[in-house]
Design a protein around this motif. Sequence first.
Motif, PDB file in Angstrom:
ATOM      1  N   ARG B 155       0.897  -1.168   0.000  1.00  0.00           N
ATOM      2  CA  ARG B 155       0.000   0.000   0.000  1.00  0.00           C
ATOM      3  C   ARG B 155       0.922   1.200   0.000  1.00  0.00           C
ATOM      4  O   ARG B 155       1.758   1.353   0.885  1.00  0.00           O
ATOM      5  N   VAL B 168      -2.567   3.701  -2.968  1.00  0.00           N
ATOM      6  CA  VAL B 168      -2.715   2.755  -4.075  1.00  0.00           C
ATOM      7  C   VAL B 168      -2.231   1.384  -3.604  1.00  0.00           C
ATOM      8  O   VAL B 168      -1.174   1.285  -2.970  1.00  0.00           O
ATOM      9  N   GLY B 169      -2.994   0.365  -3.893  1.00  0.00           N
ATOM     10  CA  GLY B 169      -2.579  -1.006  -3.608  1.00  0.00           C
ATOM     11  C   GLY B 169      -1.880  -1.587  -4.823  1.00  0.00           C
ATOM     12  O   GLY B 169      -2.258  -1.300  -5.961  1.00  0.00           O
ATOM     13  N   LEU B 170      -0.845  -2.379  -4.583  1.00  0.00           N
ATOM     14  CA  LEU B 170      -0.062  -2.976  -5.676  1.00  0.00           C
ATOM     15  C   LEU B 170       0.371  -4.378  -5.284  1.00  0.00           C
ATOM     16  O   LEU B 170       0.782  -4.594  -4.146  1.00  0.00           O
TER      17      LEU B 170
END
Lengths: 316, 253
Positions: B155, B168-170
């Motif tokens: 995150r 943003v989640g990745l």
Amino acid sequence: MILVIAEQKDGQVNRASWEAIVAAQQTAEPVVVVVAGQGSAAAAADLAAAQVTEVVAIDGPGLAQYTADGFTAAYAQVVAERQPAHVFIAHTYQTRDFAPKLAARLDRSILTDCTAVKAGTPLTFVRPMFQAKLAADVAIEGPAPHFVTFQIGSFKVDELAKGSAPAPVVAVSAAVDIVRQQPDAPFREARQAVDLTQAERIVSVGRGIKAPENIPLAKELADALQAELAASRPICDAGWLPMERQVGSSGQTVAPKLYLALGISGAIQHVVGMKGARTIVAINKDAEAPIFELADYGIAGDIFEVVPQVIAALKA
Amino acid sequence: MKIAVCLKQVIKRDSTLRVDDARTWVRDADAEFEMNEPDAYALEEALRLKEQHGGEVIVVSAGPARVQTVLREGLARGADRALHVESDALAQADAFAIAGALAAAIGPEQVDLVLTGLQSDDQGFAQVGVVLAEKLGIAHATIIMEVKVEGGALRVKRELEGGWFQWVGLPLPALLTIQSGINTLRYATLKGIMAAKKKEIRRVDAPAGVAPRQKIVSLYFPEKTKQTRMITGSPADAARELVRVLREDARVF
Ligand SMILES: Cc1cc2nc3c(=O)[nH]c(=O)nc-3n(C[C@H](O)[C@H](O)[C@H](O)COP(=O)(O)OP(=O)(O)OC[C@H]3O[C@@H](n4cnc5c(N)ncnc54)[C@H](O)[C@@H]3O)c2cc1C
């Protein structure tokens, strides 16, 4: 043909995208504009006012919110279909996030942050180097399309050529398969206690102040001028002054009567936040510092020698 | 977590720059160099992630022999080992070529995370990290001000314009470009400097046949377009004159 990739949010076209269209129009090549995402239909209707041959609006599942993966896939599809000679984009944060990926996906390089186009074959592009202390004319080699991004403020929106009738708008639906980024909604940090936007006078310190022990010197000058104290980003990054006093693209945008910059070089990200000031004064020991390009009055000198004298002169 | 950090060596920030005879680069034969500032923040973030989650930090640089100085500095600050893609041409190369060289070094390492600074203080392309992510086939996010590792994924807090941010989640593996100010830098200790002498800097061959895509036709000092009134004289005289013009001409107070 030049393809301009425009940016929009909730149907509203980003001002910098109009500048990119102006840059494209001034090359005398035919211009096609493309815009992606939810709201692209509304944005495309506005963009069609410009004198361009066509506006392409891309939407589809996977494009509801901006993501680098989604937008890269969508734009790659259009660029591959249209085969432009150049792709022009405004150098916004969003562009920085996806455009290098888009170019690399198509095995092309991208020339970023340009400030002007020089006519000729091939076109050459002017861009700042070494923190804007120097400028370079750069040519792009290899097969088209050539990707170029433009620094915000490099072209004037009021030079936009408008069409006699709206340009045709084409809606395209994009096939976006994999989106790895999962974005939350944008937010601002808690309300700021200092509102620099209302300040009549601002004394702003940059890295030339050298050490936190020297901040009181700038504060004394600010008090003598009845000014607010502000700073460039590195000063806030280091915690010498709170974030809420930062001026620039990631801080506040100010327009005081007086902006006095102490030991600030004049990087573009700082300048966008203060160039609207009525009178700009710079004190910098480097006579070549880019801030002098903007200043109305300048003293090429050491702030530690000059500032105490300015305080004395104000009190005299 | 296995983390690679890309470090660029750039000309020291306050150097006096001179254009070379070919007018395409600066005279850098006797210049002083330093670690690109956002890259230093990227390294610090990697060291902190390693402290929290374990693993390894590999520093990577592409450029002439002199860039080993920044690799050694990275090792002294706590990185475990270094990769050097050695090539004189990479000192002035475009971002596409630099990203290609870095990909050749990092690809085979199969890292979980790659960190780069968001742009360099010399050419300022702001794209090496993003191009590298595409070449490695991994997800990326740019201008990052905070990194959290949660359940095998990331995150990250992206900086947007004008004081806005976004989480943003990745998935991992991923690449992040790091913004200055994300953390507070540590400096190398004497112990770190001694330990760094024993750490490995491995050479990696530059990929063959990466033709330049961009050519600097001319490098010059920008023309002045604004008439700045430069106030000269002793500090005391200049200060008095400045106060006078601000009062009487600019009327700002
Ligand atoms: C995405 C992004 C967003 C950014 N957002 C912002 C932002 O919102 N605001 C911002 O300010 N920056 C921002 N930056 C950073 C920006 O690019 C510059 O790095 C920064 O503005 C430089 O700050 P500075 O001028 O204080 O330091 P420097 O560029 O290091 O300049 C210091 C100056 O001080 C002068 N000096 C040194 N000693 C003395 C002395 N004794 N007397 C007189 N002069 C002296 C030097 O000649 C030099 O010109 C951002 C960067 C990026 C990439």
